[in-house]
Design a protein around this motif. Structure first.
Motif, PDB file in Angstrom:
ATOM      1  N   PRO A  97       0.818  -1.219   0.000  1.00  9.14           N
ATOM      2  CA  PRO A  97       0.000   0.000   0.000  1.00  9.14           C
ATOM      3  C   PRO A  97       0.847   1.261   0.000  1.00  9.14           C
ATOM      4  CG  PRO A  97       0.093  -0.906   2.210  1.00  9.14           C
ATOM      5  CD  PRO A  97       0.807  -1.894   1.316  1.00  9.14           C
ATOM      6  N   PHE A  98       0.163   2.406  -0.093  1.00  9.50           N
ATOM      7  CA  PHE A  98       0.843   3.693  -0.245  1.00  9.50           C
ATOM      8  C   PHE A  98       1.892   4.005   0.821  1.00  9.50           C
ATOM      9  CE2 PHE A  98       0.685   8.251   1.024  1.00  9.50           C
ATOM     10  CZ  PHE A  98       1.509   8.744   0.024  1.00  9.50           C
ATOM     11  N   PRO A  99       1.618   3.847   2.127  1.00  8.10           N
ATOM     12  CA  PRO A  99       2.657   4.209   3.095  1.00  8.10           C
ATOM     13  C   PRO A  99       3.923   3.383   2.943  1.00  8.10           C
ATOM     14  CG  PRO A  99       0.801   3.134   4.178  1.00  8.10           C
ATOM     15  CD  PRO A  99       0.367   3.446   2.793  1.00  8.10           C
ATOM     16  N   GLY A 110      10.575   8.012   7.501  1.00  7.02           N
ATOM     17  CA  GLY A 110      10.134   9.246   6.849  1.00  7.02           C
ATOM     18  C   GLY A 110       8.829   9.080   6.088  1.00  7.02           C
ATOM     19  N   ALA A 111       8.456   7.834   5.752  1.00  5.59           N
ATOM     20  CA  ALA A 111       7.202   7.590   5.025  1.00  5.59           C
ATOM     21  C   ALA A 111       5.984   8.033   5.813  1.00  5.59           C
ATOM     22  CB  ALA A 111       7.092   6.101   4.685  1.00  5.59           C
ATOM     23  N   ASN A 112       6.136   8.174   7.123  1.00  3.86           N
ATOM     24  CA  ASN A 112       4.994   8.634   7.919  1.00  3.86           C
ATOM     25  C   ASN A 112       4.606  10.072   7.591  1.00  3.86           C
ATOM     26  OD1 ASN A 112       4.242   6.397   9.583  1.00  3.86           O
ATOM     27  ND2 ASN A 112       6.157   6.654  10.693  1.00  3.86           N
ATOM     28  N   ILE A 113       5.527  10.852   7.007  1.00  4.10           N
ATOM     29  CA  ILE A 113       5.207  12.242   6.648  1.00  4.10           C
ATOM     30  C   ILE A 113       4.156  12.288   5.549  1.00  4.10           C
ATOM     31  CG2 ILE A 113       6.138  14.408   5.731  1.00  4.10           C
ATOM     32  CD1 ILE A 113       8.806  13.657   7.091  1.00  4.10           C
ATOM     33  N   PRO A 114       4.402  11.681   4.370  1.00  2.00           N
ATOM     34  CA  PRO A 114       3.337  11.694   3.349  1.00  2.00           C
ATOM     35  C   PRO A 114       2.102  10.922   3.787  1.00  2.00           C
ATOM     36  CG  PRO A 114       5.175  10.300   2.662  1.00  2.00           C
ATOM     37  CD  PRO A 114       5.645  11.062   3.860  1.00  2.00           C
ATOM     38  N   ALA A 115       2.285   9.849   4.560  1.00  2.00           N
ATOM     39  CA  ALA A 115       1.135   9.045   4.978  1.00  2.00           C
ATOM     40  C   ALA A 115       0.201   9.847   5.876  1.00  2.00           C
ATOM     41  CB  ALA A 115       1.618   7.785   5.696  1.00  2.00           C
ATOM     42  N   LEU A 116       0.753  10.580   6.829  1.00  2.00           N
ATOM     43  CA  LEU A 116      -0.086  11.331   7.756  1.00  2.00           C
ATOM     44  C   LEU A 116      -0.722  12.555   7.098  1.00  2.00           C
ATOM     45  CD1 LEU A 116       1.961  11.051  11.073  1.00  2.00           C
ATOM     46  CD2 LEU A 116      -0.198   9.930  10.485  1.00  2.00           C
ATOM     47  N   ILE A 117      -0.005  13.197   6.161  1.00  2.00           N
ATOM     48  CA  ILE A 117      -0.606  14.308   5.409  1.00  2.00           C
ATOM     49  C   ILE A 117      -1.833  13.806   4.651  1.00  2.00           C
ATOM     50  CG2 ILE A 117      -0.289  15.874   3.454  1.00  2.00           C
ATOM     51  CD1 ILE A 117       2.623  16.189   4.338  1.00  2.00           C
ATOM     52  N   ARG A 118      -1.668  12.687   3.960  1.00  2.00           N
ATOM     53  CA  ARG A 118      -2.792  12.105   3.213  1.00  2.00           C
ATOM     54  C   ARG A 118      -3.909  11.678   4.156  1.00  2.00           C
ATOM     55  NH1 ARG A 118      -6.635  11.318   0.877  1.00  2.00           N
ATOM     56  NH2 ARG A 118      -7.101   9.899  -0.839  1.00  2.00           N
ATOM     57  N   ALA A 119      -3.563  11.140   5.322  1.00  2.09           N
ATOM     58  CA  ALA A 119      -4.575  10.663   6.267  1.00  2.09           C
ATOM     59  C   ALA A 119      -5.415  11.807   6.819  1.00  2.09           C
ATOM     60  CB  ALA A 119      -3.902   9.899   7.410  1.00  2.09           C
ATOM     61  N   VAL A 120      -4.779  12.911   7.210  1.00  2.00           N
ATOM     62  CA  VAL A 120      -5.516  14.041   7.780  1.00  2.00           C
ATOM     63  C   VAL A 120      -6.500  14.606   6.761  1.00  2.00           C
ATOM     64  CG1 VAL A 120      -5.289  16.413   8.619  1.00  2.00           C
ATOM     65  CG2 VAL A 120      -3.741  14.645   9.469  1.00  2.00           C
ATOM     66  N   ILE A 121      -6.049  14.778   5.520  1.00  2.00           N
ATOM     67  CA  ILE A 121      -6.938  15.293   4.473  1.00  2.00           C
ATOM     68  C   ILE A 121      -8.119  14.355   4.273  1.00  2.00           C
ATOM     69  CG2 ILE A 121      -7.104  15.783   2.002  1.00  2.00           C
ATOM     70  CD1 ILE A 121      -4.178  16.660   2.102  1.00  2.00           C
ATOM     71  N   ALA A 122      -7.835  13.057   4.213  1.00  2.00           N
ATOM     72  CA  ALA A 122      -8.896  12.082   3.971  1.00  2.00           C
ATOM     73  C   ALA A 122      -9.913  12.061   5.105  1.00  2.00           C
ATOM     74  CB  ALA A 122      -8.284  10.695   3.781  1.00  2.00           C
ATOM     75  N   ILE A 123      -9.452  12.104   6.347  1.00  2.00           N
ATOM     76  CA  ILE A 123     -10.369  12.061   7.489  1.00  2.00           C
ATOM     77  C   ILE A 123     -11.293  13.284   7.483  1.00  2.00           C
ATOM     78  CG2 ILE A 123     -10.475  12.262  10.004  1.00  2.00           C
ATOM     79  CD1 ILE A 123      -7.945  10.484  10.088  1.00  2.00           C
ATOM     80  N   MET A 124     -10.725  14.463   7.235  1.00  2.00           N
ATOM     81  CA  MET A 124     -11.543  15.674   7.193  1.00  2.00           C
ATOM     82  C   MET A 124     -12.609  15.588   6.096  1.00  2.00           C
ATOM     83  SD  MET A 124     -10.469  17.645   9.617  1.00  2.00           S
ATOM     84  CE  MET A 124      -9.048  18.166  10.576  1.00  2.00           C
ATOM     85  N   ALA A 342      -2.265   2.597  10.135  1.00  2.00           N
ATOM     86  CA  ALA A 342      -1.648   1.302  10.431  1.00  2.00           C
ATOM     87  C   ALA A 342      -0.132   1.395  10.295  1.00  2.00           C
ATOM     88  CB  ALA A 342      -2.197   0.229   9.486  1.00  2.00           C
ATOM     89  N   ASN A 343       0.337   2.219   9.374  1.00  2.00           N
ATOM     90  CA  ASN A 343       1.770   2.369   9.147  1.00  2.00           C
ATOM     91  C   ASN A 343       2.464   3.043  10.331  1.00  2.00           C
ATOM     92  OD1 ASN A 343       4.014   2.233   7.039  1.00  2.00           O
ATOM     93  ND2 ASN A 343       4.091   4.399   7.589  1.00  2.00           N
ATOM     94  N   VAL A 344       1.737   3.874  11.076  1.00  2.00           N
ATOM     95  CA  VAL A 344       2.325   4.578  12.217  1.00  2.00           C
ATOM     96  C   VAL A 344       2.668   3.608  13.347  1.00  2.00           C
ATOM     97  CG1 VAL A 344       1.895   6.324  13.993  1.00  2.00           C
ATOM     98  CG2 VAL A 344       1.119   6.721  11.646  1.00  2.00           C
ATOM     99  N   TYR A 421      16.686   1.266   2.660  1.00  2.00           N
ATOM    100  CA  TYR A 421      15.793   2.421   2.722  1.00  2.00           C
ATOM    101  C   TYR A 421      15.821   3.095   4.091  1.00  2.00           C
ATOM    102  CZ  TYR A 421      14.296   0.057  -1.485  1.00  2.00           C
ATOM    103  OH  TYR A 421      14.296  -0.565  -2.715  1.00  2.00           O
ATOM    104  N   TYR A 422      16.899   2.874   4.813  1.00  2.00           N
ATOM    105  CA  TYR A 422      17.056   3.530   6.112  1.00  2.00           C
ATOM    106  C   TYR A 422      17.553   4.965   5.923  1.00  2.00           C
ATOM    107  CZ  TYR A 422      18.159   4.116  11.061  1.00  2.00           C
ATOM    108  OH  TYR A 422      18.194   4.546  12.366  1.00  2.00           O
ATOM    109  N   TYR A 423      18.350   5.203   4.864  1.00  2.00           N
ATOM    110  CA  TYR A 423      18.911   6.508   4.542  1.00  2.00           C
ATOM    111  C   TYR A 423      19.608   7.109   5.767  1.00  2.00           C
ATOM    112  CZ  TYR A 423      16.072   6.033   0.319  1.00  2.00           C
ATOM    113  OH  TYR A 423      15.528   5.576  -0.853  1.00  2.00           O
ATOM    114  N   ARG A 424      19.119   8.254   6.257  1.00  2.00           N
ATOM    115  CA  ARG A 424      19.724   8.894   7.420  1.00  2.00           C
ATOM    116  C   ARG A 424      18.712   8.888   8.568  1.00  2.00           C
ATOM    117  NH1 ARG A 424      22.002  14.747   6.392  1.00  2.00           N
ATOM    118  NH2 ARG A 424      23.195  13.511   4.866  1.00  2.00           N
ATOM    119  N   LYS A 425      18.935   8.020   9.527  1.00  2.00           N
ATOM    120  CA  LYS A 425      18.037   7.855  10.680  1.00  2.00           C
ATOM    121  C   LYS A 425      16.612   7.517  10.236  1.00  2.00           C
ATOM    122  CE  LYS A 425      20.676  10.899  13.731  1.00  2.00           C
ATOM    123  NZ  LYS A 425      20.637  12.074  14.644  1.00  2.00           N
ATOM    124  N   GLY A 426      16.511   6.775   9.140  1.00  2.00           N
ATOM    125  CA  GLY A 426      15.211   6.329   8.659  1.00  2.00           C
ATOM    126  C   GLY A 426      14.502   7.305   7.751  1.00  2.00           C
TER     127      GLY A 426
END
Length: 489
Positions: A97-99, A110-124, A342-344, A421-426
């Motif tokens: 899935p997307f996250p 870092g994937a939690n950044i786009p995931a949570l932005i998308r989640a907040v918009i969707a919930i509203m 779920a990704n969080v 995909y850990y990059y720098r501190k994840g």
């Protein structure tokens, strides 16, 4: 000799996914039952709603004629079709899935950044869409049973008793469908998409008959100069891209259940340029017919159905708009936050639990109060919405240009320092450097009145800016990936 795990046979420890990054819902899909019709029906459910009807009808009122609206939105849906295929290929190929897809470019944490932005918009918007459907249902209930007006005399938390009854009914029905998981979503889409088409066609036939089967497709109730028509034509394309940019970002949530890429492309083809454009035509024809019949453009289909004057038609209309809203809400505003939440915390939050959290949050924010406050809708949700284009630009350039479509799926669930995909501190700093300034530019263009002329194109501009920035920042990584790519040819 018994069959054994190859890793075990060689003495190498098998890969064990990090429990902080995985659960059964986030792992690659095992069952792939979504066929062409399922995706086609999904698009019918997403497109056939009050918002899209009003959007297409509103363009007629602004000064565009039916043919201009048809061509503009056809071009827009072709572009959306291409974008959905790009994201759909990622989901279908890797089954995540997307996250989880976001981890490829933004890092495992870092994937939690786009995931949570998308989640907040969707919930509203989940709450707002449910509220708008309840308003349409109320209009027809009052027309069918005028005695219900007594339910509108007192309010609680900004909503009267009839409003609460309609809203909670739709809210509970959606929660029951959602609580059964993605297979239930698939079956619901297969039903509601075609059902709504039947009612819309019946409404179009009724209006055409009332108009004497004569409706002008080249006139508009408010003619504007040719230059303004061109501006509106391109603006309509930009706005439809921004509208579908939300689902374009997380379409992999659905395509991951398709058996092959051909299924995704065919489902998208029939559902987007074909079905969506057809719905636009019906919406505009009905609106043009309302001008002929009633002397005014009625852009709200609920108000138009209320004019039929038949109780059974009103009841059918109420059910139709309820089903339409549930369809678009489940597709566009539920599936995404269920996965995103779920990704969080995968160890505690499953797809179903994430969905229930989303539905409760959509109620607690009292969406009728949000919708009645233009500042919230325009500045908060509009500002967040402007971030979705840059996210899409970063993810697409990273997958197709930097990494050349080569992904280590196991590494997406590996949270150890030094993993791919850990990059720098994840977190991938290059993704943030491309995303943040591009999102800021897109938000300014979308929200600041001075840039009103280019506001419809904020999604496209943000996407292009983020894609260009990330391409520049990712040249070194792309060069490193070239020898591997050549070796695999």
């Amino acid at each position: 000799m018994s069959l054994a795990d190859p890793a075990e046979a060689t003495g190498i420890s098998p890969f064990v996914p990090d429990p902080r990054l995985t659960n059964a819902d986030l792992a690659p899909a095992g069952s792939r039952k979504w066929k062409v019709f399922d995706l086609f029906a999904m698009w019918m459910s997403d497109v056939h709603n009050l918002g899209n009807y009003t959007f297409a009808a509103g363009l007629l009122v602004l000064g565009m004629n039916a043919w201009q609206i048809f061509t503009a939105l056809l071009v827009g849906f072709v572009v959306i079709y291409a974008g959905m295929n790009l994201m759909g290929r990622v989901g279908q190929r890797h089954g995540v899935p997307f996250p989880v897809v976001s981890r490829i470019s933004f890092g495992v944490w870092g994937a939690n950044i786009p995931a949570l932005i998308r989640a907040v918009i969707a919930i509203m918007w989940y709450g707002i869409q449910t509220y708008l459907a309840s308003v349409a249902v109320n209009v027809m209930l009052l027309a069918a049973a005028p005695g219900l007006v007594s339910w509108t005399h007192h309010s609680f938390l900004g909503l009267d008793a009839l409003g609460w009854a309609s809203f909670l009914t739709l809210w509970v029905l959606q929660a029951l469908i959602i609580g059964q998981g993605m297979e239930s979503v698939r079956k619901f889409q297969d039903f509601c998409g075609p059902a709504i088409w039947l009612v819309m066609i019946a409404l179009a036939v009724w209006v055409l008959a009332k108009a004497g089967w004569s409706i002008s497709l080249t006139s508009t109730p408010h003619p504007v100069p040719r230059g303004e028509q061109f501006r509106q034509w391109f603006g309509a394309i930009g706005l439809i891209l921004a509208t579908y940019g939300t689902l374009m970002l997380n379409f992999c949530d659905f395509s991951r259940f398709a058996p092959d890429q051909r299924t995704v492309r065919r489902g998208n083809f029939w559902g987007l340029p074909i079905n969506s454009t057809a719905f636009v035509i019906v919406s505009v024809v009905v609106t043009a017919g309302s001008i002929e019949v009633f002397g005014e453009a009625i852009t709200d289909p609920a108000l138009l159905v209320a004019k039929v004057g038949n109780t059974w038609v009103l009841v059918l209309g109420a059910l139709t708009f309820a089903i339409a809203t549930m369809g678009v809400n489940i597709v566009a505003n539920f599936v995404s936050p269920a996965y995103d939440l779920a990704n969080v915390w995968p160890q505690k939050i499953t797809f179903k639990i994430g969905g229930m959290i989303s539905t409760v949050a959509a109620l607690l924010v009292t969406p009728w109060n949000l919708y009645s406050n233009p500042n919230v809708v325009n500045y908060f949700l509009g500002g967040l919405g402007a971030f979705l284009g840059p996210l899409f630009g970063v993810i697409m350039v990273d997958y197709y240009w930097v990494k050349r479509g080569r992904v280590d799926v196991d590494a997406l669930f590996d949270g150890r320092p030094g993993s791919r995909y850990y990059y720098r501190k994840g977190v991938n700093p290059r993704a943030l450097w491309a995303f943040l300034p591009s999102a800021a530019v897109a938000a300014v263009l979308a929200l600041v009145p001075y840039f009103g002329d280019v506001a419809p194109y904020s999604w496209f501009i943000g996407t292009a800016a983020a894609a260009a920035l990330y391409a520049a920042l990712g040249r070194a990584e792309r060069a490193q990936a070239l020898p591997t790519a050549l070796a695999e040819v």
